[in-house]
Write an enzyme that holds these catalytic residues in place. Structure first.
Site, PDB file in Angstrom:
ATOM      1  N   LYS A   1       0.916  -1.361   0.029  1.00 20.03           N
ATOM      2  CA  LYS A   1       0.094   0.048  -0.095  1.00 20.03           C
ATOM      3  C   LYS A   1       1.060   1.150  -0.056  1.00 20.03           C
ATOM      4  O   LYS A   1       0.534   2.052  -0.747  1.00 20.03           O
ATOM      5  CB  LYS A   1      -0.836   0.115   1.138  1.00 20.03           C
ATOM      6  CG  LYS A   1      -1.516   1.495   1.622  1.00 20.03           C
ATOM      7  CD  LYS A   1      -2.536   1.139   2.747  1.00 20.03           C
ATOM      8  CE  LYS A   1      -1.690   1.462   3.906  1.00 20.03           C
ATOM      9  NZ  LYS A   1      -1.433   2.919   4.320  1.00 20.03           N
ATOM     10  N   ASN A   2       1.968   1.454   0.817  1.00 17.43           N
ATOM     11  CA  ASN A   2       2.740   2.376   1.057  1.00 17.43           C
ATOM     12  C   ASN A   2       3.729   2.601  -0.006  1.00 17.43           C
ATOM     13  O   ASN A   2       4.449   3.604   0.058  1.00 17.43           O
ATOM     14  CB  ASN A   2       3.275   2.576   2.521  1.00 17.43           C
ATOM     15  CG  ASN A   2       2.471   2.383   3.452  1.00 17.43           C
ATOM     16  OD1 ASN A   2       1.141   2.875   3.157  1.00 17.43           O
ATOM     17  ND2 ASN A   2       2.583   2.453   4.715  1.00 17.43           N
TER      18      ASN A   2
ATOM     19  N   CYS B   1      -4.798  11.708  12.580  1.00 18.80           N
ATOM     20  CA  CYS B   1      -5.866  10.512  12.808  1.00 18.80           C
ATOM     21  C   CYS B   1      -5.590  10.160  14.098  1.00 18.80           C
ATOM     22  O   CYS B   1      -4.879  10.748  15.152  1.00 18.80           O
ATOM     23  CB  CYS B   1      -5.576   9.455  11.727  1.00 18.80           C
ATOM     24  SG  CYS B   1      -3.899   8.956  11.835  1.00 18.80           S
TER      25      CYS B   1
ATOM     26  N   ARG C   1       0.297  14.202  12.882  1.00 18.06           N
ATOM     27  CA  ARG C   1       0.561  14.043  11.682  1.00 18.06           C
ATOM     28  C   ARG C   1       0.581  15.353  10.837  1.00 18.06           C
ATOM     29  O   ARG C   1       0.264  15.792   9.884  1.00 18.06           O
ATOM     30  CB  ARG C   1      -0.505  13.461  10.867  1.00 18.06           C
ATOM     31  CG  ARG C   1      -0.863  11.981  11.384  1.00 18.06           C
ATOM     32  CD  ARG C   1       0.082  10.911  11.586  1.00 18.06           C
ATOM     33  NE  ARG C   1       0.617  10.336  10.464  1.00 18.06           N
ATOM     34  CZ  ARG C   1      -0.090   9.129   9.797  1.00 18.06           C
ATOM     35  NH1 ARG C   1      -1.275   8.687  10.223  1.00 18.06           N
ATOM     36  NH2 ARG C   1       0.425   8.869   8.690  1.00 18.06           N
TER      37      ARG C   1
ATOM     38  N   ASP D   1       4.467   0.275  12.023  1.00 18.83           N
ATOM     39  CA  ASP D   1       3.218  -0.356  11.497  1.00 18.83           C
ATOM     40  C   ASP D   1       3.024  -1.674  11.919  1.00 18.83           C
ATOM     41  O   ASP D   1       2.186  -2.712  11.752  1.00 18.83           O
ATOM     42  CB  ASP D   1       3.281  -0.442  10.095  1.00 18.83           C
ATOM     43  CG  ASP D   1       3.060   0.972   9.546  1.00 18.83           C
ATOM     44  OD1 ASP D   1       3.331   1.459   8.482  1.00 18.83           O
ATOM     45  OD2 ASP D   1       2.899   1.861  10.389  1.00 18.83           O
TER      46      ASP D   1
ATOM     47  N   ARG E   1      -8.645  -0.292   4.848  1.00 23.73           N
ATOM     48  CA  ARG E   1      -7.776   0.592   4.138  1.00 23.73           C
ATOM     49  C   ARG E   1      -6.522  -0.092   3.555  1.00 23.73           C
ATOM     50  O   ARG E   1      -5.999   0.221   2.832  1.00 23.73           O
ATOM     51  CB  ARG E   1      -7.492   1.592   5.017  1.00 23.73           C
ATOM     52  CG  ARG E   1      -8.643   2.780   5.323  1.00 23.73           C
ATOM     53  CD  ARG E   1      -8.431   3.657   6.200  1.00 23.73           C
ATOM     54  NE  ARG E   1      -7.236   4.433   5.390  1.00 23.73           N
ATOM     55  CZ  ARG E   1      -6.380   5.300   6.218  1.00 23.73           C
ATOM     56  NH1 ARG E   1      -6.545   5.707   7.636  1.00 23.73           N
ATOM     57  NH2 ARG E   1      -5.171   5.968   5.609  1.00 23.73           N
TER      58      ARG E   1
HETATM   59  C1  EPZ Z   1       4.033   6.757   6.306  1.00 24.97           C
HETATM   60  O1  EPZ Z   1       3.235   7.721   6.966  1.00 24.97           O
HETATM   61  C2  EPZ Z   1       3.350   5.674   6.284  1.00 24.97           C
HETATM   62  N1  EPZ Z   1       2.183   5.950   5.469  1.00 24.97           N
HETATM   63  C3  EPZ Z   1       2.779   5.173   7.686  1.00 24.97           C
HETATM   64  O2  EPZ Z   1       1.796   4.019   7.504  1.00 24.97           O
HETATM   65  C4  EPZ Z   1       3.780   4.909   8.448  1.00 24.97           C
HETATM   66  O3  EPZ Z   1       3.414   4.520   9.913  1.00 24.97           O
HETATM   67  C5  EPZ Z   1       4.592   5.966   8.583  1.00 24.97           C
HETATM   68  O4  EPZ Z   1       5.193   6.415   7.307  1.00 24.97           O
HETATM   69  C6  EPZ Z   1       6.048   5.818   9.432  1.00 24.97           C
HETATM   70  O5  EPZ Z   1       6.917   4.672   8.733  1.00 24.97           O
HETATM   71  C7  EPZ Z   1       2.128   5.760   4.034  1.00 24.97           C
HETATM   72  O6  EPZ Z   1       3.300   5.489   3.457  1.00 24.97           O
HETATM   73  C8  EPZ Z   1       1.045   6.160   3.332  1.00 24.97           C
HETATM   74  P1  EPZ Z   1       6.047  10.112   8.600  1.00 24.97           P
HETATM   75  P2  EPZ Z   1       3.859   9.456   7.045  1.00 24.97           P
HETATM   76  O7  EPZ Z   1       5.854  11.306   7.801  1.00 24.97           O
HETATM   77  O8  EPZ Z   1       4.606   9.592   5.885  1.00 24.97           O
HETATM   78  C9  EPZ Z   1       6.418  13.330  11.974  1.00 24.97           C
HETATM   79  C10 EPZ Z   1       0.107   2.555   7.584  1.00 24.97           C
HETATM   80  O9  EPZ Z   1      -0.226   1.887   8.712  1.00 24.97           O
HETATM   81  N2  EPZ Z   1       6.392  14.215  10.904  1.00 24.97           N
HETATM   82  O10 EPZ Z   1       7.318   9.262   8.393  1.00 24.97           O
HETATM   83  O11 EPZ Z   1       2.557  10.322   7.433  1.00 24.97           O
HETATM   84  C11 EPZ Z   1       5.090  12.673  12.247  1.00 24.97           C
HETATM   85  O12 EPZ Z   1       4.338  13.558  13.154  1.00 24.97           O
HETATM   86  C12 EPZ Z   1       0.276   3.902   7.805  1.00 24.97           C
HETATM   87  O13 EPZ Z   1       0.079   2.309   6.408  1.00 24.97           O
HETATM   88  C13 EPZ Z   1       6.740  15.653  11.219  1.00 24.97           C
HETATM   89  O14 EPZ Z   1       7.091  15.908  12.323  1.00 24.97           O
HETATM   90  O15 EPZ Z   1       4.831   9.291   8.300  1.00 24.97           O
HETATM   91  C14 EPZ Z   1       5.289  11.251  12.825  1.00 24.97           C
HETATM   92  O16 EPZ Z   1       5.644  11.422  14.226  1.00 24.97           O
HETATM   93  C15 EPZ Z   1       0.022   4.406   9.049  1.00 24.97           C
HETATM   94  N3  EPZ Z   1       6.609  16.592  10.178  1.00 24.97           N
HETATM   95  C16 EPZ Z   1       6.752  10.836  12.219  1.00 24.97           C
HETATM   96  O17 EPZ Z   1       7.264  12.200  11.509  1.00 24.97           O
HETATM   97  C17 EPZ Z   1       6.367  16.176   8.864  1.00 24.97           C
HETATM   98  O18 EPZ Z   1       6.086  17.247   7.990  1.00 24.97           O
HETATM   99  C18 EPZ Z   1       6.659   9.874  11.121  1.00 24.97           C
HETATM  100  O19 EPZ Z   1       5.721  10.456   9.993  1.00 24.97           O
HETATM  101  C19 EPZ Z   1       6.019  14.931   8.538  1.00 24.97           C
HETATM  102  C20 EPZ Z   1       6.039  13.872   9.616  1.00 24.97           C
END
Ligand code: EPZ
Length: 418
Positions: free
Chosen positions: A22-23, A117, A122, A305, A397
């Protein structure tokens, strides 16, 4: 309202094929905006989240055809809109991944803030920091963000956190920027490598994906291509845990072992046997289960995850196990649901202590995010009696045909409409 009912099941035995990730599919679908020629994708999982990003792309003017199960043809020649629909953004925050490609292709994009969420606020500050570094002007009011630029120019960008989404969005924006972009402290997830491979097939010049320093040399134009999405390492891990928790014997097919290192290591520590073979991994559970500790970290650390699924397993391990969640600030919502089933878990800030082994019993529970939903199915398989899971739209999802796959392994599981 649809619910999933899981009853105590025998040890799960058999083989199951993992769907495309998915990701990886979500950013690659967003990246198809960058070209004007046909894109052919294989192994696209049929999931709610994929349906939503397809709706987003169609709302922008992209033409998308289903060529049989899991295969898509996309053409973005007639892109005619740069505004992402508020409703769609609200349905799935990953829709935000179209911002980078729209900036690169159209020089402007507007969208509402992607919702937080259950698992955390996020934020998107790192995405916006990257776009601004490339020369985009960002205007925002309480809920709309507008990004625009005459042209994007390559820059050096440091990510305060190796954000997966921010890394992906910045790579996509930088593919046709003038000059070279360097992303430091980039996320290293396999899904980012798959995105980079896809973009390079389109004629982009992305080097270093999978390391913390990614270099993108801007090119004039991107062409069409064909690409097969990598297997979903989280779905694979979920079925591997299913073998361990149920003392079963499951062969998971369509797996890239090198993406599964932390999951394999922790299953072996818990007492399970793991046999790796080409694109398959066999997991044999065992009765003597030992307590383990996990700490979620950006890749190649233990994946956040998989935290919920391992928490379910920990309820069956002898002794005191710990799960420390460092990536999201609120990703223990499934603990209360597991406690309703008889689990003995205590949370102290980011650390969940699980005292096992517990005799779980069925209960009415709800999925609080897609991985939490999967954890409740795993717990329901070993719990006495019947577990009724609601809010299963979370599960749909991220998991394709989940009941069929579990049922084919011997699980007593069905979806009902109440
Ligand atoms: C991706 O989300 C995945 N989703 C998530 O999978 C996964 O849990 C996550 O990466 C971590 O591996 C998709 O790829 C669609 P991040 P993403 O930006 O990109 C902080 C699932 O179960 N952050 O790496 O949103 C944020 O708050 C989903 O399939 C900032 O501070 O994750 C978090 O604490 C759930 N500022 C951390 O980084 C930003 O601008 C990780 O977020 C962006 C993120």
């Amino acid at each position: 309202m649809e619910k999933i009912i899981v009853k105590k099941s025998p040890a799960l035995v058999g083989s199951v094929r993992v769907s495309g990730a998915k990701n990886a599919a979500l950013p690659i679908l967003a990246a198809s905006i960058l070209g004007t020629e046909d894109i052919f994708l294989e192994d696209v999982p049929e999931l709610k989240d994929v349906e939503i990003i397809i709706e987003v792309l169609e709302s922008l003017g992209c033409k998308i055809e289903k060529l049989g199960k899991n295969n898509l043809k996309i053409n973005s020649k007639n892109l005619n809109n740069t505004e992402t629909d508020y409703q769609l953004m609200n349905k799935m925050r990953a829709s935000f991944l179209v911002m980078g490609p729209l900036l690169a292709r159209m020089g402007e994009t507007s969208t509402s803030f992607p919702g937080g969420c259950n698992i955390g606020s996020r934020p998107i500050d790192l995405h916006l920091k990257g776009f601004e570094a490339l020369g985009a002007k960002i205007d925002m009011n309480e809920d709309v963000i507008v990004a625009s630029c005459d042209e994007l120019v390559g820059a050096n960008i440091y990510l305060d956190f190796p954000s997966v989404g921010a890394t992906e969005n910045i790579i996509m924006a930088a593919t046709t920027a003038k000059g070279e972009t360097i992303i430091d402290n980039a996320a290293k997830e396999p899904e980012i490598v798959d995105l980079a491979n896809f973009l390079n097939k389109m004629g982009a010049k992305v080097m270093g994906a999978g390391t913390s320093t990614i270099q993108i040399k801007g090119v004039e134009k991107l062409r069409g291509c064909s690409h097969q999405i990598i297997p979903d390492r989280i779905e694979a891990g979920t079925f591997m845990v299913a073998a361990a928790i149920s003392d079963g014997d499951i062969e998971v097919e369509n797996v890239i072992s090198s993406h599964m290192r932390p999951i394999i290591a922790k299953l072996i520590e818990s007492g399970a046997k793991v046999i790796e073979d080409d694109d398959k991994i066999r997991v044999i559970g065992c009765k003597e289960k030992k307590a383990i500790n996990i700490k979620t970290l950006p890749y190649p650390g233990f994946p956040t995850d998989m935290q919920a699924q391992f928490l379910a397993l920990m309820t069956q391990l002898e002794g005191e196990s710990h799960a420390i969640e460092t990536v999201f600030e609120n990703r223990f919502m499934h603990v209360n649901e597991l406690k309703r089933m008889g689990a003995n878990i205590e949370i102290d800030d980011r650390d969940a202590a699980v005292f096992g082994a517990s005799k779980l019993h069925g209960a009415e529970v709800r999925a609080t995010d897609l991985r939490a939903g999967a954890a409740l199915i795993l717990a329901g398989i070993v719990a006495e009696g019947e577990t009724i899971i609601s809010d299963i739209y979370h599960i749909d999802r991220g998991y394709e045909d989940i009941e069929e796959k579990f049922r084919s392994l011997g699980a007593n599981i069905e979806r009902i409409n109440l």
